[in-house]
Design an enzyme around this catalytic site. Structure first.
Site, PDB file in Angstrom:
ATOM      1  N   LYS A   1       0.860  -1.190   0.000  1.00  0.00           N
ATOM      2  CA  LYS A   1       0.000   0.000   0.000  1.00  0.00           C
ATOM      3  C   LYS A   1       0.893   1.237   0.000  1.00  0.00           C
ATOM      4  CE  LYS A   1      -1.752   2.796   2.882  1.00  0.00           C
ATOM      5  NZ  LYS A   1      -1.558   4.003   2.047  1.00  0.00           N
TER       6      LYS A   1
ATOM      7  N   GLU B   1      10.620   1.822  10.285  1.00  0.00           N
ATOM      8  CA  GLU B   1      11.572   2.907  10.028  1.00  0.00           C
ATOM      9  C   GLU B   1      10.787   4.208  10.200  1.00  0.00           C
ATOM     10  OE1 GLU B   1      12.924   5.813   8.585  1.00  0.00           O
ATOM     11  OE2 GLU B   1      13.297   4.961   6.588  1.00  0.00           O
TER      12      GLU B   1
ATOM     13  N   CYS C   1      13.818  10.928   5.951  1.00  0.00           N
ATOM     14  CA  CYS C   1      13.873  10.404   7.321  1.00  0.00           C
ATOM     15  C   CYS C   1      15.247  10.638   7.935  1.00  0.00           C
ATOM     16  CB  CYS C   1      13.524   8.931   7.323  1.00  0.00           C
ATOM     17  SG  CYS C   1      14.327   8.015   6.008  1.00  0.00           S
TER      18      CYS C   1
ATOM     19  N   GLU D   1      10.706  16.055  14.768  1.00  0.00           N
ATOM     20  CA  GLU D   1      10.903  15.950  13.323  1.00  0.00           C
ATOM     21  C   GLU D   1       9.982  16.933  12.615  1.00  0.00           C
ATOM     22  OE1 GLU D   1      11.792  12.342  10.429  1.00  0.00           O
ATOM     23  OE2 GLU D   1       9.727  12.299  11.091  1.00  0.00           O
TER      24      GLU D   1
END
Ligand code: TXE
Length: 501
Positions: free
Chosen positions: A175, A250, A284, A384
């Protein structure tokens, strides 16, 4: 764009069961780019059933590792053949500069190439035991693997998980992120052309809260590979816990670039800039904290500021330095963090706003932004942001640099810039990060293990390390003691052995 408006399930194209579709936009102008089918729970169930059936289909289970490798290698070849087309679609769909998109397609091909060579080298072991035994291990596929991927490197991250899963003989339901579904569908098409049997790779385009949630909680999924936010990672893990299914997570980072006073100035400058501004900071492993020696701070930051101001912003296809951000949410989120940074007392050196250029008005652009005088506990130093925003912090000695670098809840990547190999390795040994770069950032290719410490997740992707997630070990122990058989036949009493668990 004609992308069939269909899901890729069981080797063929079909509309979603509800007939629903959704659109994906070009973030450079907010215009609709394409309409794709919206998978709901029911469609995910059909895709998982197709993947499950393909597991025991002799066209997949019996073809043998060398042929499996050849199919993967053909996928790599087709990705390269269609590189320009795929790169342009990726650039339009997620906004990234065309050259960065071209690199994404090359890396995607490399994943298939690398793991194609591994398919026939998944060896078990023989383990010497006391007594008369032959003991060996087999590496078997784990089954149906689910892959839920984000929008920042749509095809690369998909291939990072799918290629090793297929190399080990698993089947896949993918997906892609709802913001960037296009290249995933083309990968489906390519896989079929390369000779991957029907049902081995299935692509369901849809949203996280229904299609994604169903995939992670499906009782016939045997492994989940997820890349995305910590919040969603937590949900994925909870869903997996219900079915006792392993996950590879992750989950991003807040990676530091530590610049020592003796660093080679121009390369450190270039490295720090690329680390935070590539893909407009939506990586990331982006180096979003500069941790610089206070002696070097003034000169370094001055140059960095000059450099940031010179960066070209524009639509991805024009191959600028920075493309747009992916979505309205992300655009808002970055602006919110800029507001927070100012409120916290950090000094905005440059950027911090939507560009004035009227040509860019319709797009989701942000200026490259530098915040100086950031302290370690500020939110812009801890959280983040996922945009082109650098938090600059200073240190007086190595201990302090290390404390700042490790003082966040993430631990994905870290960069060190110095000519002193002792200091470099002192830091490398103590940094809490899955990858450490010395006088470099983002180096290494598909071969190097990648993954997080702390809240950046767990499990390693890339390289040979990734294969551990896609195989399960079966131990086979055989009694080959002829003497014991003989003694039993002669009626000699046998002592019962103990049990080792
Ligand atoms: O992520 P989500 P979003 C970080 C980054 C960004 C933030 C939010 O900080 O600002 O996450 O981004 C699917 N069950 N990263 O909202 O929600 C979703 O459809 C199953 C870091 O885009 O994690 C998409 O396919 N799946 C990151 C994928 O999860 C679900 C890259 C990622 O979406 C789901 C992207 C659910 N309940 C964002 N909800 C990195 N590590 O590189 C959503 N999804």
């Amino acid at each position: 764009m004609d992308l069939r408006n269909q899901l890729f399930i069981g080797g063929s194209w079909r509309p979603s069961s509800s007939g629903e579709t959704f659109t994906t936009i070009n973030p450079a102008d907010r215009e609709t780019l394409a309409t794709v089918a919206r998978a709901r729970e029911q469609d995910v169930d059909v895709a998982v059933a197709a993947a499950r059936a393909a597991l025991s289909d002799p066209r997949w289970s019996q073809i043998g590792p060398p042929e499996r490798g050849r199919v993967l290698n053909r996928i790599a070849g087709l990705l390269r053949e269609r590189k320009e087309e795929l790169a342009r679609i990726e650039s339009l769909d997620c906004g990234k500069p065309l050259n960065q998109a071209r690199n994404d397609i090359e890396v995607s091909a490399r994943y298939f190439e690398f793991y194609s060579g591994v398919a026939d080298k998944l060896y078990g072991k023989t383990i010497p035991l006391a007594g008369q035994y032959l003991n060996y291990t087999l590496l078997e596929p784990i089954g149906v693997t689910a892959h839920i991927t984000p929008w920042n490197f749509p095809l690369q991250i998909a291939c990072r998980g799918i290629a090793p899963a297929l190399a080990a003989g698993n089947t896949v339901v993918h997906k892609p992120a709802e913001q960037t579904p296009l290249t995933a569908l083309l990968l489906g098409e390519i896989s079929l052309e390369a000779g991957l049997p029907a049902g081995v790779l299935n692509v369901v385009t849809g949203f996280g809260n229904d299609a994604g949630a169903r995939l992670t909680s499906h009782p016939h999924v045997n492994h989940i590979t997820f890349t995305g936010s910590v919040e969603t990672g937590r949900l994925v893990m909870k869903a997996a816990a219900e079915n006792i299914v392993p996950v590879t997570l992750e989950l991003g980072g807040k990676s530091p670039n530590i610049v020592l006073a003796d660093a080679e100035f121009p390369s450190a400058l270039k490295g720090v800039s690329t680390a935070v501004f590539a893909n407009a900071g939506q990586i990331c492993s982006a180096g979003t904290r500069l941790v610089v020696d206070s002696k070097l701070h003034k000169d370094f930051v001055q140059q960095l500021q000059k450099h940031a101001r010179s960066l070209r912003i524009g639509p991805g296809l024009e191959n600028p330095d920075l493309g747009p951000l992916i979505s309205e949410e992300q655009h808002q989120r970055v602006q919110e963090y800029i507001k927070i940074g100012k409120q916290e007392g950090a000094r905005l050196l440059t950027g911090g706003k939507v560009p004035d250029d009227p040509r860019l008005r319709q797009g989701l652009f942000m200026e490259p932004t530098l915040f100086d005088e950031v302290t370690p506990q500020m939110r812009i130093a801890q959280e983040e942001i996922f945009g082109p925003v650098l938090a600059i912090l200073t240190f007086r000695d190595l201990e302090e640099a290390l404390e700042i670098a490790n003082g966040v809840s993430y631990g994905l990547v870290a960069g060190i810039w110095t000519r002193d190999i002792k200091k470099a390795h002192w830091l490398a040994a103590r940094l809490q990060a899955g990858q450490v770069f010395i006088n470099e950032y983002f180096a290494g290719g598909v071969e190097t293990p990648f993954g997080g410490y702390k809240k950046s997740g767990f499990g390693r992707e890339k390289g040979l390390e990734a294969l551990v997630h896609y195989t399960q070990v079966k131990n086979v122990c055989v009694n080959i003691d002829l003497q014991a058989d003989l003694e039993t036949q002669q009626g000699k009493p046998q002592t019962q052995s103990g049990v080792t668990l």
